[in-house]
Write an enzyme that holds these catalytic residues in place. Sequence first.
Site, short mmCIF file in Angstrom:
data_model
loop_
_atom_site.label_atom_id
_atom_site.label_comp_id
_atom_site.label_asym_id
_atom_site.label_seq_id
_atom_site.Cartn_x
_atom_site.Cartn_y
_atom_site.Cartn_z
N GLU A 2 -97.49 -54.12 -7.17
CA GLU A 2 -96.10 -54.56 -7.11
C GLU A 2 -95.64 -55.22 -8.40
O GLU A 2 -94.48 -55.08 -8.80
CB GLU A 2 -95.91 -55.54 -5.93
CG GLU A 2 -94.47 -55.90 -5.67
CD GLU A 2 -94.29 -56.63 -4.35
OE1 GLU A 2 -93.21 -56.56 -3.78
OE2 GLU A 2 -95.25 -57.27 -3.89
N ASP A 3 -96.54 -55.93 -9.10
CA ASP A 3 -96.11 -56.77 -10.23
C ASP A 3 -96.63 -56.32 -11.59
O ASP A 3 -96.33 -56.97 -12.59
CB ASP A 3 -96.55 -58.22 -9.99
CG ASP A 3 -95.89 -58.83 -8.77
OD1 ASP A 3 -94.82 -58.34 -8.37
OD2 ASP A 3 -96.45 -59.79 -8.20
#
Length: 730
Positions: free
Chosen positions: A84-85
Amino acid sequence: MKTEQEKAEVTVKSFISKVRHFYHTPDVKRIEEAFALANKAHEGQFRASGRPYITHPTIVADILIDLGMDVAAVCAGLLHDTVEDTYVTDADLRRQFGDEIADLVDGVTKLDRILFNSREEEQAENLRKMFFAMAKDIRVMLIKLADRLHNMRSLMYLSPEKQQKISKETLDIIAPIAGRLGISSIKSELEDLCLSYLDNQAYNEIASGIALKKREREAIVDEFIDEVKLALKEETVDEFNIYGRTKHFYSIYKKMKKLNRTLDQIYDLTAVRVIVPTIKDCYAVLGAIHAKWKPIPGRFKDYIAVPKPNMYQSLHTTVMIEFQGHNYPLEVQIRTFEMHKIAEYGIAAHWKYKEGVKTNAPIEQNLSWVKDVISVDRDAVDSTEYLEMVRRNISSTNEVYVFTPSGDVKIMTAGATALDFAYAIHSQVGNKCVGIKINNKIVPFETELSTGDTVEVLTNSNSKGPSRDWLKIVKTSSAKAKIRQYFKRELKDEYIRTGKAMIERDAKHRGVSAAELLTAKGIQAVCERYMISNADEMYAAVGYGSLSLQQVMLKLIAESKGLTVTVNPEPTSSRRSKKTATRHNSVIVKGVEDLLVRFSRCCSPVPGDEIIGYISRARGVCVHRADCPAIKNLEKERLVHVAWSNMDANTTFPVSIEVRSEDKGDIFAELIKIVANEDLPLLAINARKDKKGSALATLSVEISNHDQALQLMNKIRTIPAVISVYRTKG
């Protein structure tokens, strides 16, 4: 004083040391490989505290080790934020670590997208998604609990608004789930941390009040423990562990609120725990304690004979002890070493690694409540009922224990009625119920159950079935759903006729032949999409209302016309042309109304959007969204201020929404279903693939305002496969 970087290095070194102590060499190598990737991926990222970001997944993995989780869970804990990051993709994880770890990371990533402070309908669907993830692999939720625990520990670095929001979400949903899974160590810490932010004054008062009389309580407990040790030697219990502990602050806080008392009026702030090898020893200890100290009536609970649903087992008793001329109540918990491990780690004890073998904890029984939640027919209960059912299911305290005539224990929600019990046995038992006995006495159906009741259901095979009034008697959502399911099935023939007539009438209204839509291929597509067995089931679902007419029609049309579908629900209606005709009156140019305006197709502005006007040479004022990329290429001197005016609430505007998703499942049908559920006219939908293999879908929908567009996009984001959703800007 150490810098944040130095503190981070200490955290990492401690973690690596723990890994090498608890795991075998091949597993250590696997975990170190996961750490190396996470460290590289998060390089240059920092937490709100200023510490390097890698400390967060490291501490999450460290918590998972303390829970005794397996190697896959620990690796997923290290990698849970990478997809996600960072630049790391799901494919990267699958290639390097395999499907098991990648699936765990994917599950946690999707849980992170869940928001609990939304409207009830959206909240219900988000919670349902969470429970599906839990049922598929409970380790996903355990990683999420570890993630939330560390986030709560570092919450002081966020704004007060975020502290309140996250704490409330944690106290309402996350901490109760930890309790329902039997992980008391995490549940207690989460609750205390939440209390410190939600009611800091009460937290500080409890903390200071407990500290004030700490020595006195310790003296009382120490004297009691010394006497218990002597009593255990007389009972020939040689191996035991006994200690006192202060109850966690939130449990004290709840008791003060419930009883409307101050801290000085709460006497059982401390409990003594006795841990012994066998169940036989547990009852021997109980007998020794009751022989020496007087038990308080009504405070004895045998959770060994009747375990809690979260697998918790112990004997609980409260006795009065004398100390320096005064009497004090003291709670005592007695359990085996195995019970203690399950009490602290709950379902995580199943993966306990230190002993080298998994425990025989009844994991399926522990997760039965999750299956109950996801098995509820969402069409049979509204969102309020569903949310209430979830809250009851994740609350391990709101339960009563009743017995069948054969002596089996049935756990029911507090407040459940005798009729709820009948449906808890089986839906047919409930449907054929003609009477109920509690403790050998005939009672009304609405009688509330109490712990210890023996309940017998009287049935008659010739019974006509439930009455609609029963929906007002039962309290549990599952019983209500079963009753509604009965009526839906009994009236099936009528619903089939109604549903078929509705489809034929709607097809005629659209100017389409019903025979062209109701082909074997079209009906099969609807049945496969909504897990319906045949055409009659489809007609019945439409007639009953569990499937909206528009849902079915759009799917039938999609099958008949392919991927690109243009749908005009009201082709002959004059109302549509009236709406279009009034749009030019919806914008004011420099305070002047009725000036010729048109809306740019490149960005499709709607009421609520920030807008700007452009004076064209022959076509009046063209209205763009303020963030439209086309504006930078326009002549600045021709740009004018425009504003939305008050308009007819029936006026609609076309809006274009682009959805990027994983190329799996029938994403096209999912999108059509959501648009249909929002009761919005779908003008067109186009699907294609991008260069990376993701599915791209562009929806053209008519809406009334900006908020309606946001609501639709938020609904689309709840689809598990969806990666991003945004309005097109030209």
